[in-house]
Design a protein around this motif. Sequence first.
Motif, PDB file in Angstrom:
ATOM      1  N   ALA A   1       0.833  -1.195   0.000  1.00 37.65           N
ATOM      2  CA  ALA A   1       0.000   0.000   0.000  1.00 37.65           C
ATOM      3  C   ALA A   1       0.871   1.250   0.000  1.00 37.65           C
ATOM      4  O   ALA A   1       0.583   2.227  -0.703  1.00 37.65           O
ATOM      5  CB  ALA A   1      -0.924  -0.009   1.216  1.00 37.65           C
TER       6      ALA A   1
ATOM      7  N   LYS B   1       2.416   1.649  -3.615  1.00 40.59           N
ATOM      8  CA  LYS B   1       1.429   2.054  -4.615  1.00 40.59           C
ATOM      9  C   LYS B   1       0.941   3.472  -4.379  1.00 40.59           C
ATOM     10  O   LYS B   1       0.679   4.225  -5.330  1.00 40.59           O
ATOM     11  CB  LYS B   1       0.264   1.067  -4.621  1.00 40.59           C
ATOM     12  N   CYS B   2       0.817   3.864  -3.102  1.00 40.82           N
ATOM     13  CA  CYS B   2       0.391   5.227  -2.794  1.00 40.82           C
ATOM     14  C   CYS B   2       1.441   6.241  -3.250  1.00 40.82           C
ATOM     15  O   CYS B   2       1.104   7.285  -3.811  1.00 40.82           O
ATOM     16  CB  CYS B   2       0.136   5.359  -1.292  1.00 40.82           C
TER      17      CYS B   2
ATOM     18  N   SER C   1       1.560   6.373  -7.115  1.00 42.30           N
ATOM     19  CA  SER C   1       0.387   7.035  -7.692  1.00 42.30           C
ATOM     20  C   SER C   1       0.552   8.550  -7.714  1.00 42.30           C
ATOM     21  O   SER C   1      -0.156   9.240  -8.448  1.00 42.30           O
ATOM     22  CB  SER C   1      -0.879   6.665  -6.899  1.00 42.30           C
TER      23      SER C   1
ATOM     24  N   SER D   1      -3.647   0.919 -13.207  1.00 41.40           N
ATOM     25  CA  SER D   1      -4.247   1.000 -11.883  1.00 41.40           C
ATOM     26  C   SER D   1      -3.782   2.232 -11.135  1.00 41.40           C
ATOM     27  O   SER D   1      -4.568   2.928 -10.479  1.00 41.40           O
ATOM     28  CB  SER D   1      -3.906  -0.265 -11.086  1.00 41.40           C
ATOM     29  N   LEU D   2      -2.489   2.544 -11.222  1.00 43.81           N
ATOM     30  CA  LEU D   2      -1.939   3.704 -10.538  1.00 43.81           C
ATOM     31  C   LEU D   2      -2.475   5.005 -11.129  1.00 43.81           C
ATOM     32  O   LEU D   2      -2.748   5.965 -10.398  1.00 43.81           O
ATOM     33  CB  LEU D   2      -0.411   3.686 -10.616  1.00 43.81           C
TER      34      LEU D   2
ATOM     35  N   GLN E   1      -5.999   5.602  -9.831  1.00 43.63           N
ATOM     36  CA  GLN E   1      -6.188   5.677  -8.384  1.00 43.63           C
ATOM     37  C   GLN E   1      -6.737   7.047  -7.974  1.00 43.63           C
ATOM     38  O   GLN E   1      -6.098   8.078  -8.176  1.00 43.63           O
ATOM     39  CB  GLN E   1      -4.852   5.439  -7.670  1.00 43.63           C
TER      40      GLN E   1
ATOM     41  N   VAL F   1      -5.133   3.758  -0.633  1.00 44.34           N
ATOM     42  CA  VAL F   1      -4.605   2.639  -1.416  1.00 44.34           C
ATOM     43  C   VAL F   1      -4.523   1.429  -0.490  1.00 44.34           C
ATOM     44  O   VAL F   1      -4.062   1.549   0.648  1.00 44.34           O
ATOM     45  CB  VAL F   1      -3.210   2.967  -1.984  1.00 44.34           C
TER      46      VAL F   1
ATOM     47  N   ASP G   1      -3.561  -2.767   0.287  1.00 45.44           N
ATOM     48  CA  ASP G   1      -2.776  -3.972   0.003  1.00 45.44           C
ATOM     49  C   ASP G   1      -3.472  -5.103   0.749  1.00 45.44           C
ATOM     50  O   ASP G   1      -3.395  -5.197   1.973  1.00 45.44           O
ATOM     51  CB  ASP G   1      -1.328  -3.793   0.481  1.00 45.44           C
TER      52      ASP G   1
ATOM     53  N   ALA H   1      -3.237  -0.187   4.457  1.00 50.28           N
ATOM     54  CA  ALA H   1      -3.891   0.937   3.793  1.00 50.28           C
ATOM     55  C   ALA H   1      -2.958   2.134   3.891  1.00 50.28           C
ATOM     56  O   ALA H   1      -2.237   2.282   4.882  1.00 50.28           O
ATOM     57  CB  ALA H   1      -5.233   1.256   4.449  1.00 50.28           C
TER      58      ALA H   1
ATOM     59  N   CYS I   1       3.533   9.346   2.247  1.00 50.56           N
ATOM     60  CA  CYS I   1       2.258   8.736   2.591  1.00 50.56           C
ATOM     61  C   CYS I   1       2.275   8.290   4.042  1.00 50.56           C
ATOM     62  O   CYS I   1       3.337   8.129   4.658  1.00 50.56           O
ATOM     63  CB  CYS I   1       1.921   7.565   1.673  1.00 50.56           C
TER      64      CYS I   1
END
Length: 252
Positions: free
Chosen positions: A144, A147-148, A151, A184-185, A188, A194, A196, A207, A219
């Motif tokens: 998470a 990816k956060c 993004s 996906s990114l 978002q 985000v 996981d 999250a 993040c």
Amino acid sequence: MAITPGLTAPFHSVQYALRLLETVAGHPDGIPENEIAEHIDLPPGQLSHLLLMLTREGYVHQLRDGAYLPGEALILLSRGGDRQRVRHEKLQEALDALRVALGAAVYIGLYRDGELEVPHVSDAPETPPVHQWVDFRSAAHATAIGKCLLSQLDHDGRQDHFSRHRAARLTSRTITDARVLLNSLERQPATMPVLDLQEYAVGTLCAAVPLTAGSTVGCLALSLPVGEAHRLRQAAETLNRKAAPALLSLAL
């Protein structure tokens, strides 16, 4: 797992808090709330809430007559030698308070010089951190936090990351197709956390919400054991609502 967008809008900016602190710092003998309101354009209710948070965090101090003046934390931050120590202490205090409120381990993630970092963690025996069985720098596609952070980059920045870090399959839920990951990114929503869901480690849910402070790509994240999946939505929403002190510590 559904997350309500309206309740999880991340705290994107500390602009008002910084302007408020600048105003108070310019009045070392104290300034009343109504005069602060003349300097920053905030509804009275929101201004009172912001002043309460800053007072609680030690950035401002309220006198008996109701006026506000610089608090101990703000004074220490103005001293060059104390600045880094105070910032680190305030950030750790904010993370520890979040951990207690959430009943979950809490993390700060940053993307600097093309790499993912997790420089700050708050955990306890009853809220253990994620077992880092694969270096987080190589697992941004599956976490998470990663990816956060990704993004928040532009398309070229994401492609550059994946050109240097192959998306390896870590669990049966890990997405490894670069095109799927990039799409996906890009899709978002900024107002959604985000997630996981056992993509990095079997048995762990995470999250993350963005922390935007100037040019910092950061993040705030939490982790829970899969047995507490029923708490993930509420925990993610609480993470957003209580992110301001951590974000302010990064921005100052």
